[in-house]
Design an enzyme around this catalytic site. Sequence first.
Site, short mmCIF file in Angstrom:
data_model
loop_
_atom_site.label_atom_id
_atom_site.label_comp_id
_atom_site.label_asym_id
_atom_site.label_seq_id
_atom_site.Cartn_x
_atom_site.Cartn_y
_atom_site.Cartn_z
N ASP A 267 1.04 -1.16 0.16
CA ASP A 267 -0.08 0.15 0.02
C ASP A 267 0.67 1.06 0.01
O ASP A 267 1.44 1.57 1.00
CB ASP A 267 -0.43 0.36 1.11
N HIS A 361 -7.69 -1.01 -9.48
CA HIS A 361 -7.60 0.39 -8.18
C HIS A 361 -6.59 0.56 -8.77
O HIS A 361 -6.88 2.43 -8.91
CB HIS A 361 -7.38 -0.89 -7.53
#
Length: 453
Positions: A267, A361
Amino acid sequence: MSTKKPHGNRAATPGAKPVPPQTPRPGTAPSAPAAPDTPADGPTVELSRRRLLGTVGAAGAAGLVVGGAGGVIGTAAAHGDAPAPLTAIGTTRVPFRADRAAHQPGITTPLQASGHLAAFDLAPDADRKAAAALLRRWTRTARELMEGRAPAHDTAVAADAGPSSLTVTFGLGHSFFDRTGLTKQRPGQLDPLPDFSADALDPKRSNGDLWLQIGADDALVAFHALRALQKEAAPTARLRWQMNGFNRTPGATARPMTTRNLMGQLDGTNNPKPSDPDFDTRIFVGRDADATWMRGGSYAVVRRIRMLLDDWERRSRTDQEKIIGRRKDTGAPLTGGDETTPMRLDANRPDGLPVIPANAHARIAAPETNQGAAMLRRPFSYHDGFRDDGAPDAGLLFICWQADPLRAFTQVQRKLDRGDALSPFLRHEASGLYAVPPAPESGGYVAQPLLEG
């Protein structure tokens, strides 16, 4: 604790020479010698390898100073031996104001292992003068804690620890300006965020007049700071909401790497880097800003995003990678390479479909598909137990930094809202937007030019 009788590192003398790290315990990797780094305008400092292993994504190590808090653990004193020194993690100190940049800490500071977010509302009878006095108290206490010194009337919760990379970051919400009679000084960048279709926001856990971000590599040090600042708020402000988060502990991985979220994904891979030539213009408010008191500051968007982990974990790894657009193990784009390899958004499979799906995404959030819009992601994971149906109440305390939220977060989130493959697995449950002024000079306090201008 009395500040006249130091106890461990929480009352160490600022500027003391850093102590060397301990010999690693059996089964742990040895630390390499620290590399000296001598700024042109400051004293020599040392960056330990163990601390560098805590660097996550592209947050960078800007403004990081190791040592300066000294201190020891006293477990050996009973035997008449010299006290054992703290490890490198305990001695690492982040300056409240870096020598070469006026930014507050906790923005480009490497991610810490433990974090707390909190918002406060001013009391009904609190005016501009009272708000200034509170920020003056908070600034003084934050400086002391980040230097590893105990404030007055200390609880001794962190008495045996060093500063442990503690950072405290202060922000002002939209409502702060109305409460203090400064509505005309409120910057347009603080206009409320628009509604998004995926939002299920709890107003009691959103917004707030004042915002705090606390991070440290030791959970007790982080809690100690939260408790000290919460007590300092009375009677001027009362707590509106508070959230707890965590990340990996520095040194837990064999090499520095991007952190993983609770979905198991790396992330922050595509974070802008401090070394990028346009990093400052994207993340920090420029010198030409109309709100002069915000020059050198930044804007923080905060979102509590619950992850539907049971639904996510039922998907195959192949499906998960298509939803994200990257490999789960390495973070590499599906078009090949490693984590840092640019995505080839024009690459197609033999059947003509894009290798990185159109609703992946990573594709939708990429600066290349958002007119260059970028923000610095600096999140914490959270876990608040389990819901009545047995599902984990867990996810991401999403925090992103930018010079203009409308051109960064809002632009990207609107696009994600229209067709992101990851959205069905997320619930946005709380939200906030805060102006984070630059760090004050020595003797000053956060937002002083605004409140005394």
